[in-house]
Motif scaffolding. Structure first.
Motif, PDB file in Angstrom:
ATOM      1  N   LYS A   2       0.809  -1.226   0.000  1.00  0.00           N
ATOM      2  CA  LYS A   2       0.000   0.000   0.000  1.00  0.00           C
ATOM      3  C   LYS A   2       0.843   1.279   0.000  1.00  0.00           C
ATOM      4  N   LEU A   3       2.158   1.141  -0.070  1.00  0.00           N
ATOM      5  CA  LEU A   3       3.026   2.315  -0.057  1.00  0.00           C
ATOM      6  C   LEU A   3       2.960   3.048  -1.390  1.00  0.00           C
ATOM      7  N   ASN A   4       3.069   4.373  -1.320  1.00  0.00           N
ATOM      8  CA  ASN A   4       3.159   5.157  -2.548  1.00  0.00           C
ATOM      9  C   ASN A   4       4.632   5.204  -2.992  1.00  0.00           C
ATOM     10  N   GLU A   5       4.853   5.841  -4.123  1.00  0.00           N
ATOM     11  CA  GLU A   5       6.209   5.865  -4.690  1.00  0.00           C
ATOM     12  C   GLU A   5       7.229   6.527  -3.762  1.00  0.00           C
ATOM     13  N   LYS A   6       6.863   7.646  -3.167  1.00  0.00           N
ATOM     14  CA  LYS A   6       7.802   8.352  -2.288  1.00  0.00           C
ATOM     15  C   LYS A   6       8.166   7.489  -1.075  1.00  0.00           C
ATOM     16  N   GLU A   7       7.203   6.779  -0.532  1.00  0.00           N
ATOM     17  CA  GLU A   7       7.473   5.905   0.613  1.00  0.00           C
ATOM     18  C   GLU A   7       8.377   4.737   0.214  1.00  0.00           C
ATOM     19  N   ILE A   8       8.166   4.202  -0.989  1.00  0.00           N
ATOM     20  CA  ILE A   8       9.046   3.141  -1.482  1.00  0.00           C
ATOM     21  C   ILE A   8      10.462   3.671  -1.660  1.00  0.00           C
ATOM     22  N   ILE A   9      10.582   4.850  -2.227  1.00  0.00           N
ATOM     23  CA  ILE A   9      11.910   5.456  -2.404  1.00  0.00           C
ATOM     24  C   ILE A   9      12.563   5.694  -1.045  1.00  0.00           C
ATOM     25  N   THR A  10      11.786   6.089  -0.064  1.00  0.00           N
ATOM     26  CA  THR A  10      12.311   6.277   1.289  1.00  0.00           C
ATOM     27  C   THR A  10      12.892   4.965   1.810  1.00  0.00           C
ATOM     28  N   LEU A  11      12.178   3.873   1.589  1.00  0.00           N
ATOM     29  CA  LEU A  11      12.700   2.571   2.020  1.00  0.00           C
ATOM     30  C   LEU A  11      13.944   2.168   1.227  1.00  0.00           C
ATOM     31  N   VAL A  12      13.998   2.534  -0.048  1.00  0.00           N
ATOM     32  CA  VAL A  12      15.200   2.267  -0.853  1.00  0.00           C
ATOM     33  C   VAL A  12      16.394   2.989  -0.232  1.00  0.00           C
TER      34      VAL A  12
ATOM     35  N   ILE B 279      14.519   8.805  11.939  1.00  0.00           N
ATOM     36  CA  ILE B 279      14.275   9.434  13.229  1.00  0.00           C
ATOM     37  C   ILE B 279      15.460  10.295  13.647  1.00  0.00           C
ATOM     38  N   GLN B 280      16.665   9.812  13.391  1.00  0.00           N
ATOM     39  CA  GLN B 280      17.850  10.545  13.825  1.00  0.00           C
ATOM     40  C   GLN B 280      18.453  11.438  12.745  1.00  0.00           C
ATOM     41  N   ASN B 281      18.242  11.111  11.478  1.00  0.00           N
ATOM     42  CA  ASN B 281      18.839  11.882  10.373  1.00  0.00           C
ATOM     43  C   ASN B 281      17.787  12.236   9.325  1.00  0.00           C
ATOM     44  N   LYS B 282      16.704  12.831   9.754  1.00  0.00           N
ATOM     45  CA  LYS B 282      15.572  13.137   8.869  1.00  0.00           C
ATOM     46  C   LYS B 282      15.981  14.026   7.687  1.00  0.00           C
ATOM     47  N   LYS B 283      16.807  15.052   7.919  1.00  0.00           N
ATOM     48  CA  LYS B 283      17.206  15.958   6.832  1.00  0.00           C
ATOM     49  C   LYS B 283      18.037  15.229   5.785  1.00  0.00           C
ATOM     50  N   LYS B 284      18.962  14.413   6.238  1.00  0.00           N
ATOM     51  CA  LYS B 284      19.817  13.657   5.321  1.00  0.00           C
ATOM     52  C   LYS B 284      18.965  12.677   4.503  1.00  0.00           C
ATOM     53  N   LEU B 285      18.020  12.028   5.163  1.00  0.00           N
ATOM     54  CA  LEU B 285      17.125  11.100   4.479  1.00  0.00           C
ATOM     55  C   LEU B 285      16.288  11.836   3.442  1.00  0.00           C
ATOM     56  N   ASP B 286      15.684  12.946   3.831  1.00  0.00           N
ATOM     57  CA  ASP B 286      14.833  13.701   2.906  1.00  0.00           C
ATOM     58  C   ASP B 286      15.614  14.182   1.686  1.00  0.00           C
ATOM     59  N   ALA B 287      16.843  14.622   1.889  1.00  0.00           N
ATOM     60  CA  ALA B 287      17.672  15.078   0.773  1.00  0.00           C
ATOM     61  C   ALA B 287      17.956  13.925  -0.193  1.00  0.00           C
ATOM     62  N   LYS B 288      18.254  12.766   0.345  1.00  0.00           N
ATOM     63  CA  LYS B 288      18.552  11.603  -0.493  1.00  0.00           C
ATOM     64  C   LYS B 288      17.290  11.119  -1.208  1.00  0.00           C
ATOM     65  N   VAL B 289      16.149  11.177  -0.541  1.00  0.00           N
ATOM     66  CA  VAL B 289      14.886  10.789  -1.180  1.00  0.00           C
ATOM     67  C   VAL B 289      14.610  11.711  -2.365  1.00  0.00           C
ATOM     68  N   LEU B 290      14.789  13.010  -2.190  1.00  0.00           N
ATOM     69  CA  LEU B 290      14.597  13.961  -3.297  1.00  0.00           C
ATOM     70  C   LEU B 290      15.537  13.663  -4.452  1.00  0.00           C
ATOM     71  N   LEU B 291      16.789  13.371  -4.134  1.00  0.00           N
ATOM     72  CA  LEU B 291      17.769  13.039  -5.164  1.00  0.00           C
ATOM     73  C   LEU B 291      17.351  11.779  -5.923  1.00  0.00           C
ATOM     74  N   PHE B 292      16.926  10.755  -5.199  1.00  0.00           N
ATOM     75  CA  PHE B 292      16.514   9.509  -5.842  1.00  0.00           C
ATOM     76  C   PHE B 292      15.231   9.700  -6.658  1.00  0.00           C
ATOM     77  N   GLU B 293      14.323  10.575  -6.208  1.00  0.00           N
ATOM     78  CA  GLU B 293      13.115  10.873  -6.993  1.00  0.00           C
ATOM     79  C   GLU B 293      13.506  11.537  -8.314  1.00  0.00           C
ATOM     80  N   GLU B 294      14.441  12.469  -8.264  1.00  0.00           N
ATOM     81  CA  GLU B 294      14.918  13.120  -9.505  1.00  0.00           C
ATOM     82  C   GLU B 294      15.564  12.099 -10.422  1.00  0.00           C
TER      83      GLU B 294
END
Length: 180
Positions: A138-148, A160-175
């Protein structure tokens, strides 16, 4: 002299090829030990899982970034012996045999079932429920990329501990995923 050296070289190459073939064949007794039989059984059991959306996204991202990814090596490293006490040759033979017998995606399924996604979440199904409160399907694409991204390194990209680093990498992987 040159002919003799060439004959010796060709002879050594033939011996090397035969040795490698025997080492990777089913006649090699190391493939009959308990640890290797356990890992191949677990690899076969992992094939029952349906991680299609995740595997598709994962493969597409890694294909585009051209970064080598070999889940079969990770599968070989999951053999129950203390891997530090296993010889490099034996680990390499396990890896090559697993790579020969199982596809990239088959090894990836096994690793996804056994990977530590942090906070006692072993396996992608547990991680999906812990981080998103949803089943994996039931995950959407962004959630799957987050798990990747978390799967890439659960310590470095800990949500939980590195939210900014995770979000930056998720954006990069989405691009990367959406750019051709």
């Amino acid at each position: 002299m040159v002919k003799k050296s060439l004959k010796i070289f060709i002879g050594l190459v033939i011996i090397l090829v035969i040795t490698i073939a025997v080492l990777l064949s089913d006649f090699n007794p190391i493939y009959k030990n308990e640890e290797f039989l356990f890992i191949t059984k677990e690899l076969n059991n992992a094939q029952k899982e349906d991680f299609q959306a995740f595997i598709f996204t994962y493969n597409k991202i890694y294909e585009k970034i051209k970064e080598p990814s070999c889940p079969c090596q990770n599968a070989a490293n999951n053999i129950r012996t203390d891997i530090r006490n296993t010889s490099l040759l034996k680990r390499t033979l396990y890896w090559l045999k697993i790579k020969k017998e199982f596809s990239h995606d088959e090894c990836l399924k096994f690793v996804l079932i056994n990977y530590d996604f942090g906070f006692d979440n072993i396996g992608i199904k547990d991680a999906s429920k812990f981080y998103f409160k949803k089943d994996l399907e039931k995950l959407n694409e962004k959630e799957i990329i987050t798990l990747v991204v978390i799967f890439r390194n659960s310590g470095l990209y800990n949500p939980i501990q590195n939210k900014k680093k995770l979000d930056a990498k998720v954006l990069l992987f989405e691009e990367i995923l959406h750019n051709k």
